[in-house]
Scaffold this motif. Structure first.
Motif, PDB file in Angstrom:
ATOM      1  N   ARG A 153       0.809  -1.221   0.000  1.00 16.65           N
ATOM      2  CA  ARG A 153       0.000   0.000   0.000  1.00 16.65           C
ATOM      3  C   ARG A 153       0.841   1.269   0.000  1.00 16.65           C
ATOM      4  O   ARG A 153       0.388   2.313   0.408  1.00 16.65           O
ATOM      5  CB  ARG A 153      -0.948   0.000   1.201  1.00 16.65           C
ATOM      6  N   SER A 154       2.076   1.153  -0.389  1.00 15.23           N
ATOM      7  CA  SER A 154       2.894   2.359  -0.471  1.00 15.23           C
ATOM      8  C   SER A 154       3.976   2.163  -1.513  1.00 15.23           C
ATOM      9  O   SER A 154       4.398   1.041  -1.798  1.00 15.23           O
ATOM     10  CB  SER A 154       3.536   2.667   0.896  1.00 15.23           C
ATOM     11  N   TRP A 207      -0.667   4.190   1.831  1.00 15.94           N
ATOM     12  CA  TRP A 207      -1.590   4.900   0.951  1.00 15.94           C
ATOM     13  C   TRP A 207      -2.588   5.697   1.777  1.00 15.94           C
ATOM     14  O   TRP A 207      -3.238   5.153   2.682  1.00 15.94           O
ATOM     15  CB  TRP A 207      -2.321   3.912   0.054  1.00 15.94           C
ATOM     16  N   PRO A 249       0.478   5.578  -6.015  1.00 13.12           N
ATOM     17  CA  PRO A 249       0.909   5.266  -4.653  1.00 13.12           C
ATOM     18  C   PRO A 249       2.271   5.873  -4.325  1.00 13.12           C
ATOM     19  O   PRO A 249       2.584   6.093  -3.163  1.00 13.12           O
ATOM     20  CB  PRO A 249       0.955   3.732  -4.626  1.00 13.12           C
ATOM     21  N   GLY A 259       1.690   9.032  -2.590  1.00 13.50           N
ATOM     22  CA  GLY A 259       1.230   8.809  -1.224  1.00 13.50           C
ATOM     23  C   GLY A 259       2.363   8.560  -0.254  1.00 13.50           C
ATOM     24  O   GLY A 259       2.222   8.791   0.950  1.00 13.50           O
TER      25      GLY A 259
END
Length: 488
Positions: A63-64, A344, A108, A111
């Protein structure tokens, strides 16, 4: 790092979209022309952060950071210095298709930009798109066929981002690659799942044509499967090649099995989007072979990119009203405590479709913590309205029901996994979510000659993650075929 104080001197200024009121009358791309001066300034905001989290994905949660490890600080610096050709070379080292990700990726990387801890992140996505667009405009992107062929053959089933990325890499390694696509055009999700205003199909075909010139063979209108209903038996195909790679996507949509689901006018999002794009490309909608939202009360159930694309498409058809149900609560404007950098950011965002609906109807179309509980018949088998209710933690709150007019309902609730008629004849093992069982990093299925990558292996995800899996799977297929590999 070209300008040590750039991030202090300049504020974030993302490239604007075309005016919302003007762009909803056509299916041209929503983007404006690249402004070199602005891009140079924005590139200078990339700071000497020591650890570039933007290009370092979270391998545990995903998620990143950039899933394909784009060398972001390097090409930001090159753009700042005016070395656009070198920036393009850096970009292509990790990304086969930056013209796709520069348009449709949710970024991402931004983010997890270190600058984003205290200030708005660098406009990484804008810069990426500008680099590759300039590369094509200047004639820097040319076919590069392999100098030597290996004598090995690979069949790739599915021509979405994972399949195309794998095909490009395997062809680069010298293997003879044939890509099979059941639709009439190459591109999979890129062609028919993402509408023209977000990704013009000439952009897709330009890259496909380039790959064909490099030696990749593309076969359309061939549905690989179990041999029934006109499908090409996958068991025959696997006998004719040295390796088979499945990149069929996650194409089974989540349904909403409530009373009235069978009514005319209730459709899955991909039915709506696919038919719209095909009719647009075939006849500029003159054939009428699409689900029209013109003068209809449209309700889109589900958010995300697919829901937004349904909103944008319905707006261009000329819908009468538009409402978007999201069963989750409205996100916070800033990161919550349990959503720290560099993961994120789950925050409130206004995407292009929301902006367009608000420009025409003077309100954000989204209605949070809401979903439908029943569709109503107009007496002739067509949907005319629906009953919706409020939800808390995905549980309906009794007594909150209300009725909405609805002539067209679009279900944009995500996808479950691949269709089984390809895997069943091969006896492939599936995971608990009905995806092809294959470990990330290895990509080999329970059949040692068959590999799987992209959404059909991992479940529904992003285009950029599909490209990552396609590239990594190509590396493992190459290793399987030759005993070693030089692919990244």
């Amino acid at each position: 790092m070209g300008k040590p104080t750039g991030f202090k001197e300049y504020a974030r200024q993302a490239a604007p979209y075309r005016n919302a009121v003007e762009r909803i009358v056509d299916f041209k791309e929503i983007y404006t022309e690249h402004d070199e001066a602005r891009l140079t300034t924005q590139a200078s905001r990339c700071m000497d952060c020591g650890v570039p989290f933007c290009q370092s994905p979270d391998m545990v949660h995903g998620r990143s950071g950039c899933p394909i490890h784009n060398l972001i600080p390097e090409w930001n610096d090159l753009v700042y210095r005016g070395h656009w050709r070198d920036a393009l070379d850096r970009l292509h080292k990790t990304n086969n298709f930056p013209e796709f990700t520069g348009r449709v990726c949710p970024a991402p990387c931004e983010g997890s930009c270190v600058l984003g801890i205290t200030d708005p992140a660098v406009t990484i996505k804008n810069i990426e798109m500008a680099i590759v667009d300039r590369g094509f405009a200047e004639g820097w992107v040319v076919p590069m066929p392999p100098s030597v062929r290996s004598g090995k053959s690979v069949a790739v089933v599915g021509s979405g981002p994972a399949g195309l990325a794998a095909a490009a890499q395997l062809n680069k390694a010298g293997h003879q690659v044939t890509v099979y696509e059941r639709a009439d055009r190459i591109g999979g999700l890129l062609m028919y799942g993402i509408p023209n205003m977000k990704l013009d199909k000439d952009i897709v075909l330009r890259r496909v044509d380039l790959m064909a010139q490099e030696g990749v063979t593309f076969v359309t209108n061939v549905d690989v499967g179990d041999g029934t209903n006109g499908t090409l038996p996958v068991t025959d195909l696997i006998d004719d090649v040295d390796a088979l790679l499945l990149t069929t996507g996650a194409t089974v949509p989540n349904n909403l099995p409530i009373p009235g689901r069978e009514l005319d006018g209730v459709h899955f999002a991909m039915e709506f989007l696919t038919q719209n794009t095909k009719s647009l490309l075939d006849s500029n909608h003159a054939d009428g072979s699409y689900i029209s939202a013109r003068d209809k009360n449209v309700i889109v159930i589900g958010g995300g990119d697919t829901g937004t694309d349904c909103i944008g498409t319905a707006m261009r058809h000329g819908c009468k009203t538009l409402t978007n149900f999201e069963i989750v609560p409205e996100p916070f404007p800033d990161r919550a405590e349990n959503n720290p950098w560099p993961t994120w950011p789950f925050i409130y965002r206004v995407d292009y479709g929301h902006e367009e609906a608000a420009a025409k109807f003077n309100r954000d179309p989204r209605q949070y913590r809401t979903s439908a509980v029943e569709f109503h018949d107009d007496g002739n088998g067509k949907v005319s309205s629906l009953t919706a209710a409020e939800y808390e933690n995905f549980q309906k709150i009794d007594g909150t029901e209300q009725t909405f007019e609805a002539d067209l309902v679009l279900l944009a609730m995500g996808f479950r996994g691949p269709e089984p008629y390809v895997s069943e004849p091969l006896g492939l093992e599936l995971d608990q979510r009905s995806n092809y069982l294959a470990e990330k990093g290895d990509y080999r299925t329970s059949n040692p000659k068959v590999f799987a990558a992209g959404d059909c292996r991992s479940g529904q995800s992003l285009v950029v993650r599909a490209i990552n899996e396609g590239r990594e799977a190509a590396r493992e297929v190459d290793r399987f075929l030759t005993g070693s590999t030089e692919l990244p």
